[in-house]
Design an enzyme around this catalytic site. Structure first.
Site, mmCIF file in Angstrom:
data_model
loop_
_atom_site.group_PDB
_atom_site.id
_atom_site.type_symbol
_atom_site.label_atom_id
_atom_site.label_comp_id
_atom_site.label_asym_id
_atom_site.label_seq_id
_atom_site.Cartn_x
_atom_site.Cartn_y
_atom_site.Cartn_z
ATOM 1 C CE1 TYR A 55 -0.090 -6.329 -7.759
ATOM 2 C CE2 TYR A 55 -0.216 -8.311 -9.095
ATOM 3 C CZ TYR A 55 0.304 -7.627 -8.021
ATOM 4 O OH TYR A 55 1.209 -8.243 -7.204
ATOM 5 C CE LYS A 96 5.867 -16.618 -7.250
ATOM 6 N NZ LYS A 96 4.547 -16.263 -7.704
ATOM 7 C CG ASP A 136 11.868 -13.592 -2.183
ATOM 8 O OD1 ASP A 136 11.461 -14.745 -2.406
ATOM 9 O OD2 ASP A 136 11.149 -12.575 -2.278
ATOM 10 C CE1 TYR A 178 5.559 -7.809 -6.151
ATOM 11 C CE2 TYR A 178 6.047 -10.134 -5.806
ATOM 12 C CZ TYR A 178 5.174 -9.072 -5.733
ATOM 13 O OH TYR A 178 3.915 -9.275 -5.220
HETATM 14 N N1 PMP Z 1 8.845 -13.038 -3.511
HETATM 15 C C1 PMP Z 1 9.008 -13.325 -4.809
HETATM 16 C C2 PMP Z 1 10.386 -13.407 -5.384
HETATM 17 C C3 PMP Z 1 7.886 -13.541 -5.620
HETATM 18 O O1 PMP Z 1 8.063 -13.801 -6.931
HETATM 19 C C4 PMP Z 1 6.599 -13.452 -5.048
HETATM 20 C C5 PMP Z 1 5.348 -13.657 -5.868
HETATM 21 N N2 PMP Z 1 5.428 -13.415 -7.208
HETATM 22 C C6 PMP Z 1 6.486 -13.167 -3.681
HETATM 23 C C7 PMP Z 1 7.632 -12.959 -2.948
HETATM 24 C C8 PMP Z 1 5.142 -13.056 -3.020
HETATM 25 O O2 PMP Z 1 4.538 -14.292 -2.918
HETATM 26 P P1 PMP Z 1 2.941 -14.403 -2.729
HETATM 27 O O3 PMP Z 1 2.333 -13.938 -4.000
HETATM 28 O O4 PMP Z 1 2.727 -15.874 -2.469
HETATM 29 O O5 PMP Z 1 2.584 -13.553 -1.559
#
Ligand code: PMP
Length: 435
Positions: A23, A285, A256, A151
């Site tokens: 970003y 993560k 998620d 997100y």
């Molecule tokens: N879902 C959530 C809830 C996240 O916090 C993130 C990353 N911050 C993602 C998906 C995307 O993961 P990545 O950055 O490994 O593509």
């Protein structure tokens, strides 16, 4: 112009001119710190300054840097083989990992797709849901319903379920699929549940699902903790009710848990705060202890059998680096480390220290709220905080913090000690005073 004349530039200057960061402005990028070494909770910079990483490298490095057991696991695997294609081939690191994940995750989960990043794990989850609905004859059910301020990633379809205002919808308007949004669950985690659908958000969810039941393949959300959309913690009862509505209106439920998985909230998974679970769960993560990129999409026999029941009968996804053995070895080591310690007490101690020490921030004129859950502590400001301004204060504070939106927050490694965490909370409060 090629690299003529640039080859001799020092790394930081070369980075500034040529390396794109997340970003960031592609012409005039923000200032970046050059990390030379990392150990435990510390990042060591090229100028000799040492910072506590209060971000755990975007919430992933739960055991700290340069952990001997993690290092050993990867070195052992690198001497066997670093990668093989996953189509038609398999390997023990992947099999062991899937076994560990299914043992850890309670409920009906029985199938795991090993994706190469969090965003891809979410893409796969969405494909699973859509393919499932198609296969069982619900061809029109190809849209997704989600809650605002969420997100789920930066790839195309995941962007479509990120918050429509703070996400990138306006930028890619016209080419992003249009999904359904309901308001963020209004009852916060620490507040009492109100059994009135007009006040607890369930009424709006019910009305939208009822009206769009022919179109909604699945509801997708971050359970309990909304991360990158604003670090908001909501009441788990919303999820119990959401599960019941999904069943009533024939939608799948996707959790998620990329940010919340592996103990971050004080529970192993956020779903453990609820009485129910989803049909599809995304993890990422902290899965590899922040060592390598890997994510996982878990689902049930019901979804798998649905997908297999109609032509083409296969799940349409298969990245080159699917199930990468080095990443699986890191994940196996990370899960073993997690299982071999009382992570829950560590995370809950972090939570109580964050709650106690961040409280004073409420006295500051620009602070609206302070909250903590598990290993997450947040100071919410009245105004948007500049990450670049925060950055310029980090060396003086001795702490690496990268606020976003109105949130100055920490998600430290679980190994952080009391003294180090106090340094983090003081740094957060100083940022709240100065920004
Ligand atoms: N879902 C959530 C809830 C996240 O916090 C993130 C990353 N911050 C993602 C998906 C995307 O993961 P990545 O950055 O490994 O593509």
């Amino acid at each position: 112009m090629g690299l003529t004349g640039l080859a001799g530039l020092p790394p930081s200057e070369f980075d500034h001119k040529h390396v794109l960061h997340p970003y960031d402005n592609p012409i005039s990028s923000g200032n970046t710190f050059l990390v030379k070494y990392a150990e435990g909770v510390h990042l060591h910079l090229d100028d000799g300054i040492k910072l506590i990483d209060a971000m755990s490298s975007w919430w992933s490095v739960i055991h700290g840097y340069n952990h001997p057991k993690m290092n050993a696991a990867i070195k052992e695997q690198v001497d066997e083989f670093s990668h093989v294609m996953f189509g038609g081939l398999t390997h023990e690191p992947a099999v062991d990992l899937v076994r560990q994940l299914l043992e850890l995750k309670a409920g009906d989960f029985s199938k795991v797709f090993l994706a190469d990043s969090g965003s891809i794990a979410v893409e796969v989850a969405m494909k699973m849901a859509q393919q499932y609905q198609y296969s069982i004859g619900n061809e029109t059910k190809s849209k997704f319903l989600t809650i605002r301020s969420g997100y789920h990633g930066d790839t195309w379809r995941t962007m479509s379920v990120c918050d429509p205002d703070t996400g990138m919808h306006h930028l890619f308007k016209g080419s992003l699929p249009v999904e359904y949004f309901v308001n963020q669950p209004p009852i916060a985690f620490d507040d009492e549940w109100i059994d009135d659908e007009s006040l607890n958000g369930v009424g709006e969810l019910r009305a939208t699902l009822e009206q769009e039941q022919d179109k909604v393949a699945a509801v997708i959300l971050e359970p309990v903790v909304q991360g990158a959309g604003g670090m908001y913690f909501y009441h788990p009862e919303y999820l119990n009710q959401c599960r019941a509505l999904c069943d009533e209106y024939g939608a799948l439920l996707i959790f998620d848990e990329i940010a919340t998985g592996f103990g971050r909230t004080g529970e192993l998974f956020s779903a453990d705060f609820c009485d129910i679970d989803a049909d599809i769960v995304c993890l990422g993560k902290a899965l590899t202890g922040g060592y390598l990129t890997l994510a996982a999409t878990l689902t049930t026999d019901k979804v798998a059998e649905g997908i297999a029941s109609r032509e083409p009968g296969v799940l349409m996804h298969g990245p080159t680096f699917m199930g990468n053995p080095l990443a699986c070895a890191a994940a196996n080591a990370s899960l073993q480390l997690l299982g071999s310690q009382d992570w829950r007490s560590k995370v809950l101690n972090i939570e109580s220290q964050l709650r106690a020490e961040l409280q004073v921030a409420l006295e500051l004129p620009n602070v609206t709220k302070v909250r903590a859950l598990g290993g997450i502590g947040v100071i919410e400001m009245k105004h948007v905080v500049s990450a670049n301004q925060a950055h310029s204060l980090c060396k003086h504070l001795g702490v690496w913090l990268r606020p976003f939106g109105k949130c100055i927050y920490t998600m430290p490694p679980y190994i952080i000690n009391r003294q180090q965490l106090t340094k983090v909370t003081h740094a957060m409060i100083e940022l709240a005073e100065r920004l």
